[in-house]
Structure formats: structure tokens, C-alpha cells
Enzyme design. Sequence first.
Site, PDB file in Angstrom:
ATOM      1  N   GLY A  14      -4.106 -14.539 -18.696  1.00  0.00           N
ATOM      2  CA  GLY A  14      -3.842 -14.260 -20.079  1.00  0.00           C
ATOM      3  C   GLY A  14      -2.457 -14.305 -20.658  1.00  0.00           C
ATOM      4  CB  SER A  15       0.872 -15.859 -19.621  1.00  0.00           C
ATOM      5  OG  SER A  15       0.409 -17.448 -19.804  1.00  0.00           O
ATOM      6  CG  ASN A  16      -1.303 -19.720 -23.427  1.00  0.00           C
ATOM      7  OD1 ASN A  16      -0.452 -20.479 -24.043  1.00  0.00           O
ATOM      8  ND2 ASN A  16      -1.588 -20.333 -22.027  1.00  0.00           N
ATOM      9  CG  LEU A  87     -11.371 -21.287 -17.034  1.00  0.00           C
ATOM     10  CD1 LEU A  87     -10.814 -21.070 -15.715  1.00  0.00           C
ATOM     11  CD2 LEU A  87     -10.504 -22.547 -17.219  1.00  0.00           C
ATOM     12  CG  ASN A 104      -9.453 -25.489 -25.365  1.00  0.00           C
ATOM     13  OD1 ASN A 104      -9.125 -24.598 -24.789  1.00  0.00           O
ATOM     14  ND2 ASN A 104      -9.731 -26.651 -24.824  1.00  0.00           N
ATOM     15  CG  HIS A 106      -6.763 -29.712 -21.616  1.00  0.00           C
ATOM     16  ND1 HIS A 106      -7.659 -29.242 -20.686  1.00  0.00           N
ATOM     17  CD2 HIS A 106      -6.369 -30.767 -20.984  1.00  0.00           C
ATOM     18  CE1 HIS A 106      -7.995 -30.135 -19.726  1.00  0.00           C
ATOM     19  NE2 HIS A 106      -7.088 -30.916 -19.736  1.00  0.00           N
TER      20      HIS A 106
END
Length: 196
Positions: A14-16, A87, A104, A106
Site C-alpha cells: 500500500g505505498s501508493n 491484483l 488503475n 500499471h
Amino acid sequence: MQTINVAIFASGAGSNAQKLIDYFQKHSQIKIALIVCNKPGAGVLTIAQNEKIPSLLIEKEQFFRGNAYVEELKQHNVDFIVLAGFLWKVPVQLVKAFPQHIINIHPALLPNYGGKGMYGRFVHEAVIAAKETESGISIHYVDELYDHGQLIFQARCTIEAGDTADSLAQKIHALEHEHYPVIVEKVIEDLQNRVK
Ligand code: GAR
């Protein structure tokens, strides 16, 4: 402008998600209202707890063969969905309930190195194995196919001779953290302007 409630869908560390939470902490119109996760024990759930953001742990059966959690998301007044290391494929039902309202990120330059099984480390390993000289990030709308919807933004980085999947992952994370919150903000603001 009314507040736009954002749900972040994530499966891992969960760094983003953390960067998005930090960026929108004091935002006047965009609120991170819910963290949705499919993996018990994932780091992103601890982040949600620390940040006092409600979280929803979802199960395969209901996601793919039930209501895809559409009602639960509506109950939380979710307006927009941001996938950040999520995911599972997004079911058609959910795409239809939030048309052009799911994006999203990527960790490669789509349309290359996308699709089923191409996530996280596997992407970077494939890019290094192919001796690419550059990689990057792609931010796109989500449709019913993996890594397929309309592209919104890409940023690139150079791959040096000594780079490994790990060092490339670090470069990609840095790009993601720099750009994702800003692009999320821009996409939501553009949507709002279109509605006006
Ligand atoms: C990110 O690099 C994201 O691009 C990738 O998972 C990582 C999650 O990191 N997503 C995919 O591979 C989706 N196909 P994080 O949990 O630290 O944000």
C-alpha cells in the site's frame, strides 16, 4: 463543488495508497473515504487503521459471482475508484456501475508487459529479462479486460546495465508516488468540469 469520495482498492503493502492518502489529506473536494482490500493481513489494512479510514475486506465469491460489492460501495457513498496495486480483475458489474470512474496504475509501459499474471515483481523481471532499455508507469481507465482501458498518462525511466528487478521496482515506485496522486486529482477535476 461537492466532495468526491474515493475508494482505494489495494492488495499489498500500500505505498501508493499511503501517498494518495497523504496528498488528499487536506484537500477541499476529494476525500479518501474507503480502503478496499482482498487480502487479510495486507499492509494497506494497517495503513487504513493508522489513518482512521474505514476499510472493507472483500471475498472472491461475492466479488466475482455476487454483487461485486456495488451496494456496499454505494452505502459508503463512493464516487470514484482508484486501483493501487489491486491484483484481482475488476468484474464487469463493477465497471458498469462506475463507468469511466475507475482508474488503475500499471508498473510498465502498456500495452507492453500487461495482462493476466503481469503484476508487481513479475513485470519488472520480464522487463529486465527482455533487456529493455526503458520502462515506466501507465495510468489508465479500467474496463473489463486486464490492463486494457484507455490510457491517461505514462512516465518513463531508463534501465541501466546493472539494474535488477529490485532496483527497477524502486525507480517505478518513485515515479508512481510522484505522479499518481496528481493524475488522480486531475482526472476527478476534469470529470467535475464535464458535469458542470
Ligand atoms: C505498484 O507498483 C503497482 O503499479 C503494481 O503493484 C504495486 C503495488 O505497490 N500494480 C500492478 O502490478 C497491477 N497490475 P504498493 O502496494 O506499494 O502500492
